[in-house]
Design a protein around this motif. Sequence first.
Motif, PDB file in Angstrom:
ATOM      1  N   UNK A  33     -10.164   0.238 -38.226  1.00  0.00           N
ATOM      2  CA  UNK A  33      -9.795   1.003 -37.037  1.00  0.00           C
ATOM      3  C   UNK A  33      -9.931   0.089 -35.829  1.00  0.00           C
ATOM      4  N   UNK A  34      -8.795  -0.284 -35.277  1.00  0.00           N
ATOM      5  CA  UNK A  34      -8.814  -1.215 -34.146  1.00  0.00           C
ATOM      6  C   UNK A  34      -9.022  -0.476 -32.836  1.00  0.00           C
ATOM      7  N   UNK A  35      -9.491  -1.216 -31.836  1.00  0.00           N
ATOM      8  CA  UNK A  35      -9.694  -0.694 -30.484  1.00  0.00           C
ATOM      9  C   UNK A  35      -8.848  -1.540 -29.535  1.00  0.00           C
ATOM     10  N   UNK A  36      -8.051  -0.927 -28.657  1.00  0.00           N
ATOM     11  CA  UNK A  36      -7.266  -1.705 -27.689  1.00  0.00           C
ATOM     12  C   UNK A  36      -8.172  -2.591 -26.836  1.00  0.00           C
ATOM     13  N   UNK A  37      -7.693  -3.783 -26.535  1.00  0.00           N
ATOM     14  CA  UNK A  37      -8.519  -4.735 -25.781  1.00  0.00           C
ATOM     15  C   UNK A  37      -8.965  -4.166 -24.440  1.00  0.00           C
ATOM     16  N   UNK A  38      -8.115  -3.357 -23.805  1.00  0.00           N
ATOM     17  CA  UNK A  38      -8.466  -2.779 -22.508  1.00  0.00           C
ATOM     18  C   UNK A  38      -9.643  -1.817 -22.614  1.00  0.00           C
ATOM     19  N   UNK A  39      -9.934  -1.347 -23.826  1.00  0.00           N
ATOM     20  CA  UNK A  39     -11.021  -0.393 -24.033  1.00  0.00           C
ATOM     21  C   UNK A  39     -12.232  -1.031 -24.714  1.00  0.00           C
ATOM     22  N   UNK A  40     -12.276  -2.350 -24.767  1.00  0.00           N
ATOM     23  CA  UNK A  40     -13.400  -3.035 -25.402  1.00  0.00           C
ATOM     24  C   UNK A  40     -14.719  -2.694 -24.710  1.00  0.00           C
ATOM     25  N   UNK A  41     -15.747  -2.547 -25.507  1.00  0.00           N
ATOM     26  CA  UNK A  41     -17.113  -2.440 -24.996  1.00  0.00           C
ATOM     27  C   UNK A  41     -17.598  -3.869 -24.747  1.00  0.00           C
ATOM     28  N   UNK A  42     -17.851  -4.200 -23.503  1.00  0.00           N
ATOM     29  CA  UNK A  42     -18.231  -5.571 -23.153  1.00  0.00           C
ATOM     30  C   UNK A  42     -19.720  -5.699 -22.854  1.00  0.00           C
ATOM     31  N   UNK A  43     -20.489  -4.737 -23.311  1.00  0.00           N
ATOM     32  CA  UNK A  43     -21.951  -4.808 -23.198  1.00  0.00           C
ATOM     33  C   UNK A  43     -22.516  -5.417 -24.476  1.00  0.00           C
ATOM     34  N   UNK A  44     -23.624  -6.134 -24.325  1.00  0.00           N
ATOM     35  CA  UNK A  44     -24.247  -6.748 -25.495  1.00  0.00           C
ATOM     36  C   UNK A  44     -24.923  -5.678 -26.358  1.00  0.00           C
ATOM     37  N   UNK A  45     -24.759  -5.801 -27.676  1.00  0.00           N
ATOM     38  CA  UNK A  45     -25.391  -4.883 -28.623  1.00  0.00           C
ATOM     39  C   UNK A  45     -26.041  -5.689 -29.746  1.00  0.00           C
ATOM     40  N   UNK A  46     -27.187  -5.191 -30.211  1.00  0.00           N
ATOM     41  CA  UNK A  46     -27.833  -5.785 -31.379  1.00  0.00           C
ATOM     42  C   UNK A  46     -27.054  -5.390 -32.624  1.00  0.00           C
ATOM     43  N   UNK A  47     -27.045  -6.258 -33.616  1.00  0.00           N
ATOM     44  CA  UNK A  47     -26.320  -5.961 -34.850  1.00  0.00           C
ATOM     45  C   UNK A  47     -26.985  -4.839 -35.636  1.00  0.00           C
ATOM     46  N   UNK A  48     -28.186  -4.454 -35.250  1.00  0.00           N
ATOM     47  CA  UNK A  48     -28.847  -3.311 -35.890  1.00  0.00           C
ATOM     48  C   UNK A  48     -28.242  -1.987 -35.434  1.00  0.00           C
ATOM     49  N   UNK A  49     -27.434  -2.020 -34.379  1.00  0.00           N
ATOM     50  CA  UNK A  49     -26.737  -0.816 -33.922  1.00  0.00           C
ATOM     51  C   UNK A  49     -25.452  -0.671 -34.729  1.00  0.00           C
ATOM     52  N   UNK A  50     -25.527   0.038 -35.842  1.00  0.00           N
ATOM     53  CA  UNK A  50     -24.434   0.085 -36.809  1.00  0.00           C
ATOM     54  C   UNK A  50     -23.144   0.695 -36.265  1.00  0.00           C
ATOM     55  N   UNK A  51     -23.236   1.537 -35.235  1.00  0.00           N
ATOM     56  CA  UNK A  51     -22.045   2.181 -34.687  1.00  0.00           C
ATOM     57  C   UNK A  51     -21.468   1.448 -33.477  1.00  0.00           C
ATOM     58  N   UNK A  52     -22.096   0.376 -33.055  1.00  0.00           N
ATOM     59  CA  UNK A  52     -21.633  -0.363 -31.875  1.00  0.00           C
ATOM     60  C   UNK A  52     -20.315  -1.080 -32.181  1.00  0.00           C
ATOM     61  N   UNK A  53     -19.461  -1.218 -31.143  1.00  0.00           N
ATOM     62  CA  UNK A  53     -18.176  -1.920 -31.306  1.00  0.00           C
ATOM     63  C   UNK A  53     -17.963  -2.912 -30.160  1.00  0.00           C
ATOM     64  N   UNK A  54     -18.864  -3.877 -29.968  1.00  0.00           N
ATOM     65  CA  UNK A  54     -18.679  -4.850 -28.883  1.00  0.00           C
ATOM     66  C   UNK A  54     -17.436  -5.706 -29.108  1.00  0.00           C
ATOM     67  N   UNK A  55     -16.597  -5.791 -28.072  1.00  0.00           N
ATOM     68  CA  UNK A  55     -15.349  -6.566 -28.135  1.00  0.00           C
ATOM     69  C   UNK A  55     -14.465  -6.137 -29.306  1.00  0.00           C
ATOM     70  N   UNK A  56     -14.628  -4.893 -29.744  1.00  0.00           N
ATOM     71  CA  UNK A  56     -13.812  -4.379 -30.839  1.00  0.00           C
ATOM     72  C   UNK A  56     -14.323  -4.726 -32.223  1.00  0.00           C
ATOM     73  N   UNK A  57     -15.439  -5.462 -32.308  1.00  0.00           N
ATOM     74  CA  UNK A  57     -16.009  -5.842 -33.602  1.00  0.00           C
ATOM     75  C   UNK A  57     -16.674  -4.641 -34.266  1.00  0.00           C
ATOM     76  N   UNK A  58     -16.950  -4.817 -35.539  1.00  0.00           N
ATOM     77  CA  UNK A  58     -17.631  -3.789 -36.316  1.00  0.00           C
ATOM     78  C   UNK A  58     -18.705  -4.448 -37.183  1.00  0.00           C
ATOM     79  N   UNK A  59     -19.760  -3.722 -37.500  1.00  0.00           N
ATOM     80  CA  UNK A  59     -20.843  -4.272 -38.323  1.00  0.00           C
ATOM     81  C   UNK A  59     -20.493  -4.171 -39.798  1.00  0.00           C
ATOM     82  N   UNK A  60     -20.710  -5.274 -40.527  1.00  0.00           N
ATOM     83  CA  UNK A  60     -20.507  -5.296 -41.971  1.00  0.00           C
ATOM     84  C   UNK A  60     -21.732  -5.857 -42.665  1.00  0.00           C
ATOM     85  N   UNK A  61     -21.820  -5.635 -43.968  1.00  0.00           N
ATOM     86  CA  UNK A  61     -22.973  -6.127 -44.713  1.00  0.00           C
ATOM     87  C   UNK A  61     -22.586  -6.457 -46.149  1.00  0.00           C
ATOM     88  N   UNK A  62     -22.986  -7.635 -46.586  1.00  0.00           N
ATOM     89  CA  UNK A  62     -22.852  -8.014 -47.992  1.00  0.00           C
ATOM     90  C   UNK A  62     -24.219  -7.826 -48.637  1.00  0.00           C
TER      91      UNK A  62
END
Length: 216
Positions: A33-62
């Motif tokens: 699920x992509x997020x338009x660049x104009x709607x990017x969250x540009x605040x810093x988030x820890x990777x422990x925040x599983x629902x965070x989408x900084x710069x449109x990224x998403x958390x994954x885990x192997x």
Amino acid sequence: MSLKLTLITLCLWAILGASTDAKCDEQSYIDWLSIPEAEYDRAYHSITESDARPLGYRVGRYIYNQQKSLCVRVTGAKNRRIEVKVETEPAARLCVRNTVDATTGENCVVSKTFGSCEQFAVEADNSTIFEFYCTGQCSESDVTFWYRFTVCPYESYDDNELWCSNLVDDYPSSLLTIPFINTTPKKPVVRGGATTQTTFNALTLFLLILAPFYNA
């Protein structure tokens, strides 16, 4: 004896090869699920925040103990390049490959980040699937990472080339800023030597004023 050797070989292949040859099936992948660049969250988030989408990224885990890859389906990929970005946290080795085309080579995060912009083979529904996995060179632990897919909005070859060349190389860690502390400089402290010199100068001036009276 040869039968035993064959059985041992098959067992080793099943154990060691499962993590590198595993494919993503329809039941195992998630849709991107992509997020338009104009709607990017540009605040810093820890990777422990599983629902965070900084710069449109998403958390994954192997998950190492389960040899469980993360499979992601990206839609609308026909005749379009896809930007693939990965950042592991903390730094670790992780690989990603396209599973639709068996000839597509693997790309691995050697230190912390990885990025590419390519065109990939697609399924009949114009989607393509990516697998995040580990090889024998990975550390024996789970790998947590940020990932992002961005599909080029154009179809022509030239537009795809230009679009890729203008992409910004950004990762979630770039949002971390160190606060600037503004300090007010202190006033200089008058030392004893300076006070003594001031007293001496005042005494000299006083004697100069009294000198004419003594001469009279």
